[in-house]
Design a protein around this motif. Structure first.
Motif, short mmCIF file in Angstrom:
data_model
loop_
_atom_site.label_atom_id
_atom_site.label_comp_id
_atom_site.label_asym_id
_atom_site.label_seq_id
_atom_site.Cartn_x
_atom_site.Cartn_y
_atom_site.Cartn_z
N GLY A 58 -64.89 37.71 33.38
CA GLY A 58 -66.21 37.15 33.07
C GLY A 58 -67.29 37.48 34.06
N ASP A 59 -66.91 38.06 35.23
CA ASP A 59 -67.91 38.41 36.23
C ASP A 59 -68.68 39.66 35.83
OD1 ASP A 59 -67.05 36.28 37.70
OD2 ASP A 59 -65.90 37.46 39.16
N ASP A 60 -69.87 39.81 36.42
CA ASP A 60 -70.63 41.06 36.34
C ASP A 60 -70.39 41.84 37.63
OD1 ASP A 60 -71.59 40.11 33.96
OD2 ASP A 60 -73.53 39.47 34.76
N GLY A 109 -73.64 47.75 24.93
CA GLY A 109 -74.45 46.63 25.40
C GLY A 109 -73.99 46.00 26.69
N ARG A 110 -72.99 46.62 27.37
CA ARG A 110 -72.46 46.02 28.60
C ARG A 110 -72.76 46.85 29.84
NH1 ARG A 110 -66.38 45.61 28.04
NH2 ARG A 110 -66.62 44.48 30.02
N THR A 111 -73.33 48.01 29.70
CA THR A 111 -73.52 48.92 30.84
C THR A 111 -74.99 49.26 31.02
OG1 THR A 111 -73.19 50.86 29.43
CG2 THR A 111 -71.24 49.93 30.47
N SER A 112 -75.33 49.57 32.26
CA SER A 112 -76.70 50.02 32.57
C SER A 112 -76.70 50.63 33.98
CB SER A 112 -77.70 48.87 32.48
OG SER A 112 -77.38 47.86 33.44
N LEU A 113 -77.73 51.46 34.25
CA LEU A 113 -77.93 52.05 35.58
C LEU A 113 -79.13 51.40 36.24
CD1 LEU A 113 -77.39 55.86 34.83
CD2 LEU A 113 -75.73 54.23 35.73
N LYS A 128 -71.19 44.32 32.66
CA LYS A 128 -71.30 42.88 32.44
C LYS A 128 -70.02 42.33 31.79
CE LYS A 128 -76.30 43.08 31.60
NZ LYS A 128 -77.39 42.80 30.63
N GLY A 129 -69.70 41.08 32.19
CA GLY A 129 -68.60 40.33 31.55
C GLY A 129 -67.29 41.09 31.52
#
Length: 472
Positions: A58-60, A109-113, A128-129
């Motif tokens: 559940g952590d980011d 929807g869970r990744t980004s730079l 995320k999550g």
């Protein structure tokens, strides 16, 4: 992907639609030139640098990736991926924008730079999550320099242990404790600690892996009486640096005192006496209960017989009343029938008298008619002969007229008397008697029906067996 001298070279085949043909050709020329340099040098550009990132479910998290030579954001070509997935793409950046058309669906929807850090060469991935399915090795690939960086992600999960009293250990004058905990990842360890924090000797540890990939661990320890009865169960996982503990205090009363021969003999004797008295009390109670049950059964049987007798007497009495009523109703019916027959006979006789009187009336009317004709002839004769010698004759005729008129009045009165009103009265009386007869007959039918039901009930009561249930 092309395999060459033990290392991988990734060619970006997916190009955005807005890239011109010229840029595509330039990119292909650059790639060919770099490939030629790698072949000629015979050296791998894959780095052996690997980092470990740990997190809980559940952590980011941030997976680090720092490029050696910073480039402009619109010149970077970075691919984050996992070679054990298909498709392998986790996140892609191509010349100034994200290009995630081929991204694996589990990372949508869970990744980004961090786009503001790309100019400094920071291509770290924000995820995320995190889940247990994210456990594995991630690859950060720099397409410009053909450099590869690896990051191992370890996602863990934990739960609190539970302690319970398992049994008493008489041989060691102690108690046995159980400790268990479920839902751990990676595989944990379990320890028992005494009040001073020293590790205690315990039985074998049972560690099971469930179908969801999580571990359940349990252990048992025997605790002897000591000056400090505070016991701790500790479950830990060093890879994710997680520890959970559960404490328990054992009261002195739970420990079994040392055995003594005389005490054991005394205890055995007392226990035997108690058992003997208990058996004797049970037998006495059982006999008393059996006797009470028999008396209760006899009492219930007698009461049942009494109730049946009363019910039979009541039914018989009601049947007798109904039979008397039926007999009386039948007599009423016969009496009414006889009365109706007499009235019908009288009515018939009166009808015959009416017919005779009708005939007499017709005959009398003929006589009256003849007398009137004779009288009219006398009137005419008197009117036609007015001589004095006829006065006496006229007077005689007048006297005759009075006699005839009087006779006609008597005959008329006699004829006008008819028994029609008497017949009508008798007819109405007969009608009422018939209606009364019908009511009585209906009542008789109902009485006969009730009598039939009474007889059936009496038959059932006579045939009903005397069954009694034994009370518990």
């Amino acid at each position: 992907m092309t395999q060459l001298n033990g290392f991988s070279i990734i060619k970006m085949v997916h190009q955005p639609q807005n890239i011109s043909l010229k840029k595509v050709l330039v990119a292909e020329l650059k790639f060919g030139f770099l490939l030629l340099i790698c072949i000629c040098s015979g050296q791998s550009t894959e780095t052996t640098r690997t980092q470990l990132v740990t997190a809980m479910v559940g952590d980011d998290v941030v997976l680090p990736c720092h490029l050696e030579v910073p480039l402009k954001a619109d010149e970077l070509e970075v691919e984050w991926g996992r070679l054990d997935l298909n498709p392998r793409f986790v996140h892609q950046w191509f010349e100034g924008s994200e290009n995630n058309d081929d991204q694996n669906i589990v990372y949508k929807g869970r990744t980004s730079l961090f786009t503001d850090r790309l100019k400094d060469g920071d291509a770290s991935l924000r995820l995320k999550g995190v889940k247990h399915s994210d456990n594995g090795r991630f690859r950060c690939y720099d397409a410009k320099k053909i450099d590869i960086y690896f990051v191992d992600l370890l996602v863990g999960s934990i739960s609190l242990p539970g302690i319970g009293l398992a049994a008493l250990d008489e041989s060691k004058n102690g108690v046995k404790l159980d400790c268990s905990s479920a839902g751990w990842y990676p595989e944990p360890e379990i320890f028992w600690l005494d009040g001073e924090g020293n590790i205690m000797s315990a039985g074998p540890t049972e560690n099971l892996k469930g179908p969801d990939g999580l571990y359940s661990i349990s252990s048992r320890v025997t605790v002897e009486k000591r000056h400090n009865n505070n016991i701790t169960c500790r479950v830990q996982q060093k890879d994710i640096n997680q520890t959970r503990e559960k404490h328990i205090y054992i009261q002195d009363g739970l420990f079994v005192p040392p055995s003594n021969c005389s005490v054991s003999v005394s205890f055995s004797v007392i226990f035997g006496l108690i058992l003997l008295f208990g058996v004797a009390a049970f037998i006495w109670k059982w006999r008393l209960t059996k006797k009470s049950m028999k008396e209760l059964k006899d009492e219930m049987k007698e009461e049942k017989h009494q109730l049946l007798k009363e019910e039979k007497d009541l039914v018989a009495m009601k049947k007798s009343d109904l039979e008397k009523d039926l007999k009386k109703r039948n007599q009423d019916v016969r009496s009414i029938a006889e009365h109706i027959e007499v009235l019908m006979k009288m009515s018939k006789e009166q009808k015959e008298q009416k017919e005779q009187l009708t005939a007499q009336r017709l005959e009398t009317e003929e006589i009256i008619k003849k007398n009137e004709n004779t009288l009219n002839a006398v009137y005419s004769d008197i009117e036609n002969h007015r001589e004095s010698r006829m006065d006496k004759r006229a007077q005689g005729f007048l006297k005759l007229r009075e006699i005839i008129t009087e006779s006609n009045e008597i005959l008329t009165k006699h004829v006008e008397f008819t028994p029609e009103k008497l017949i009508e009265g008798k007819t109405q009386e007969v009608k009422k008697l018939k209606e009364r007869k019908q009511e009585i007959e209906n009542h008789v039918v109902e009485i006969e029906k009730e009598l039939k039901e009474m007889e059936e009930k009496i038959s059932q009561l006579r045939q009903k067996p005397a069954k009694f249930s034994t009370p518990r």
